[in-house]
Motif scaffolding. Structure first.
Motif, short mmCIF file in Angstrom:
data_model
loop_
_atom_site.label_atom_id
_atom_site.label_comp_id
_atom_site.label_asym_id
_atom_site.label_seq_id
_atom_site.Cartn_x
_atom_site.Cartn_y
_atom_site.Cartn_z
N GLY A 1 13.87 5.69 5.91
CA GLY A 1 13.47 4.89 5.10
C GLY A 1 12.43 5.37 3.97
N ALA A 2 12.03 6.41 3.95
CA ALA A 2 10.87 6.99 3.07
C ALA A 2 11.20 6.66 1.51
CB ALA A 2 10.66 8.47 3.37
N ASP A 3 10.64 6.23 0.74
CA ASP A 3 10.69 6.18 -0.75
C ASP A 3 11.03 7.41 -1.39
OD1 ASP A 3 10.82 3.01 -0.72
OD2 ASP A 3 8.72 3.63 0.10
N ALA A 4 9.99 8.17 -0.91
CA ALA A 4 10.34 9.57 -1.57
C ALA A 4 9.68 10.69 -0.33
CB ALA A 4 8.88 9.65 -2.78
N VAL A 5 10.48 11.79 -0.61
CA VAL A 5 10.18 12.79 0.30
C VAL A 5 9.89 14.10 -0.65
CG1 VAL A 5 11.20 14.39 2.12
CG2 VAL A 5 12.12 11.76 1.62
N ALA B 1 5.80 2.34 8.93
CA ALA B 1 5.50 1.86 7.64
C ALA B 1 6.41 1.30 6.54
CB ALA B 1 4.87 3.46 6.79
N THR B 2 7.49 1.53 6.42
CA THR B 2 8.48 0.99 5.90
C THR B 2 8.89 -0.57 6.01
OG1 THR B 2 9.85 3.25 5.43
CG2 THR B 2 11.01 1.06 5.22
N HIS B 3 9.04 -0.63 7.46
CA HIS B 3 8.94 -1.89 8.03
C HIS B 3 7.70 -2.97 7.70
CE1 HIS B 3 10.20 -5.18 10.69
NE2 HIS B 3 9.06 -5.16 11.06
N ALA B 4 6.60 -2.30 7.59
CA ALA B 4 5.69 -3.08 7.10
C ALA B 4 5.49 -3.29 5.73
CB ALA B 4 4.25 -2.11 7.59
N GLN C 1 0.81 -1.31 -0.10
CA GLN C 1 -0.03 0.01 0.04
C GLN C 1 0.93 1.23 -0.15
OE1 GLN C 1 -2.81 -0.63 3.27
NE2 GLN C 1 -4.38 -0.60 1.80
N SER C 2 0.17 2.28 -0.60
CA SER C 2 1.16 3.64 -0.29
C SER C 2 0.46 4.66 0.54
CB SER C 2 0.69 4.17 -1.90
OG SER C 2 -0.68 4.47 -2.18
N ILE C 3 1.55 5.24 1.18
CA ILE C 3 1.11 6.09 2.50
C ILE C 3 1.94 7.20 2.44
CG2 ILE C 3 2.79 4.91 3.80
CD1 ILE C 3 0.92 5.59 6.28
N LEU C 4 1.20 8.43 2.40
CA LEU C 4 1.88 9.95 2.80
C LEU C 4 1.81 10.02 4.08
CD1 LEU C 4 2.78 12.58 1.06
CD2 LEU C 4 0.26 13.30 1.54
N VAL C 5 2.98 10.39 4.72
CA VAL C 5 3.12 10.88 6.19
C VAL C 5 3.16 12.42 6.12
CG1 VAL C 5 4.13 10.62 8.39
CG2 VAL C 5 3.80 8.72 6.76
N ASN C 6 2.22 13.17 6.50
CA ASN C 6 2.54 14.60 6.63
C ASN C 6 2.95 14.84 8.09
OD1 ASN C 6 2.22 17.47 5.65
ND2 ASN C 6 0.35 17.67 7.01
N GLY C 7 4.20 15.78 8.27
CA GLY C 7 4.94 16.03 9.12
C GLY C 7 5.87 14.73 9.75
N ALA C 8 6.68 14.40 8.67
CA ALA C 8 7.59 13.10 8.68
C ALA C 8 8.49 13.29 9.62
CB ALA C 8 7.82 12.73 7.17
N SER C 9 8.92 14.46 9.91
CA SER C 9 10.16 14.84 10.47
C SER C 9 9.88 15.13 12.08
CB SER C 9 10.99 16.02 9.82
OG SER C 9 10.14 17.12 10.01
N GLY C 10 8.32 15.04 12.45
CA GLY C 10 8.08 15.22 13.63
C GLY C 10 8.18 13.92 14.74
N GLU D 1 4.73 1.59 0.49
CA GLU D 1 5.39 2.66 -0.02
C GLU D 1 5.24 3.75 0.47
OE1 GLU D 1 5.59 4.53 -4.54
OE2 GLU D 1 4.59 2.71 -4.26
N VAL D 2 6.39 4.49 0.92
CA VAL D 2 6.13 5.60 1.86
C VAL D 2 6.70 6.84 1.47
CG1 VAL D 2 6.79 6.44 4.21
CG2 VAL D 2 6.69 4.10 3.67
N THR D 3 5.87 7.92 1.49
CA THR D 3 6.35 9.35 1.06
C THR D 3 6.25 10.30 2.13
OG1 THR D 3 5.38 9.01 -1.42
CG2 THR D 3 5.58 11.45 -0.37
N GLY D 4 7.31 10.82 2.51
CA GLY D 4 7.22 11.93 3.73
C GLY D 4 6.97 13.11 3.30
N VAL D 5 6.51 13.93 4.10
CA VAL D 5 6.33 15.42 3.72
C VAL D 5 7.12 16.06 4.97
CG1 VAL D 5 4.71 17.30 3.28
CG2 VAL D 5 4.23 15.09 2.71
N CYS D 6 8.09 17.09 4.74
CA CYS D 6 8.71 17.94 5.70
C CYS D 6 9.31 18.93 4.96
CB CYS D 6 10.02 16.95 6.37
SG CYS D 6 11.08 16.41 5.18
N SER D 7 10.05 19.68 5.90
CA SER D 7 10.69 20.92 5.45
C SER D 7 12.10 20.66 4.61
CB SER D 7 10.96 22.15 6.52
OG SER D 7 11.69 21.66 7.42
N THR D 8 12.67 21.88 4.20
CA THR D 8 13.87 21.47 3.33
C THR D 8 15.14 20.65 4.51
OG1 THR D 8 13.39 23.34 2.23
CG2 THR D 8 15.84 22.54 2.04
#
Length: 338
Positions: A207-211, A184-187, A165-174, A190-197
């Motif tokens: 472990g995020a596949d995309a950021v 989610a990566t361990h599970a 499954q695909s998951i977007l984590v908003n606030g991935a650095s918190g 497919e993980v996409t994280g959202v964070c600041s620069t």
């Protein structure tokens, strides 16, 4: 008549340092004070707290907002010591306790109760409590008991996240987000994280596949869609992310609001996408205990790690809450209680 040293020591031993507030409000309402030291019941352990955590949920209890939190903390003013996650060691055990012994290093949570922003707290032997793995610091363990437990409850108990499954984590650095990305990566998702620069490299290392850098990209407008969107900081909304959900997709948020409650009711009746808020601290004790045990194994094996953003002595508890209230924290904020 003079007071003997033994008498003075006994009186001192009945008190402890604790954080308290006489009213609801900003961080400045918090004070370090003296409080009665608890005594364990026959089925409880007394824990000498070395480290606790501070997060958005603690701030909500301090502010008394949204109003429903006051049913747990006091209608007119706070009536209990704040904090729920902790790490430390066993200071005493009740007569019927067999699982733990004095001196054991432990970590866990008092949720749905509080009381961890203090030198001592009592927890049932069969509560949400585990032995701390060797080589794991109190700060790292307390972070798992707080944000790690919240993340796994959302991903496993609410979303039932599956491999592929695909998951977007908003606030991935918190605090919650850093654990959500790893779990989610361990599970096998497919993980996409959202964070600041400044946190892109951190989230990728977890472990995020995309950021996605939210300072340069509108994540909801990229055209990408996901099976699960986990708003780990509660700064978005179902309306904002609805079009980024796949059919039968799920939007989850950690922050209660009138809006999410209305969307929860609405999406049960209309459409195939759902909005969910879950009060993870209110999950049955058996569920929380089960997941904390699983997190302990992952922590012990090195499959997950805690990201500690800031450390504060308890004397600086006001500054710790001010930092959390900025909403831009990295990893977990911890408070040491000496």
């Amino acid at each position: 008549m003079s007071t003997t040293t033994t008498e003075r020591t006994t009186r001192t031993d009945t008190r402890m340092k604790a954080v308290a507030a006489r009213e609801y409000g900003g961080p400045e309402v918090l004070q370090l004070c003296s409080a009665p030291k608890p005594t364990p019941e026959h089925d409880e352990v007394l824990i000498r707290v070395r480290t606790s955590t501070v997060g958005p949920a603690n701030s909500a209890m301090r502010e008394g907002r949204p109003f429903p939190v006051r049913f747990f903390s006091g209608l007119r003013r706070p009536t209990s010591i704040p904090g729920d996650a902790f790490a430390g060691e066993i200071a005493a055990v009740g007569r019927d306790v067999t699982r733990f012994a004095v001196g054991d290093r432990v970590f866990g949570t008092t949720a749905p109760e509080s009381g961890a922003h203090a030198e001592y707290v009592c927890v049932p032997e069969d509560g949400t409590l585990e032995l701390t793995p060797a080589g794991v610091s109190n700060a790292e363990a307390a972070a798992v008991a707080d944000n790690g437990l919240t993340a796994v409850l959302f991903l496993r108990d609410v979303a039932d996240l599956q491999p592929g499954q695909s998951i977007l984590v908003n606030g991935a650095s918190g605090g919650i987000g850093t654990f959500a990305v790893q779990l989610a990566t361990h599970a096998g998702a497919e993980v996409t994280g959202v964070c600041s620069t400044r946190n892109v490299d951190l989230v990728r290392s977890l472990g995020a596949d995309a950021v996605v850098d939210y300072t340069t990209t509108d994540v909801a407008g990229t055209g990408e869609t996901y099976d699960v969107i986990f708003d780990a900081v509660g700064k978005g909304s179902f309306a904002q992310f609805e079009n980024a959900l796949n059919p039968d997709g799920l939007y989850m948020t950690t922050v209660p609001s009138v809006g999410i409650l209305l969307y929860m009711a609405w999406t049960r009746l209309v459409g195939d996408r759902r909005a969910v808020f879950a009060a993870t601290g209110m999950k049955p004790a058996g569920v929380r205990k089960k997941y904390l045990g699983e997190l302990r194994e992952l922590l012990d094996s090195g499959m997950i790690r805690s990201v500690i953003g800031r450390r504060y002595p308890v004397a600086e508890i006001v500054e710790a809450y001010r930092y959390v209230d900025t909403g831009h924290k990295r990893g977990t904020a911890v408070v040491t209680i000496d």
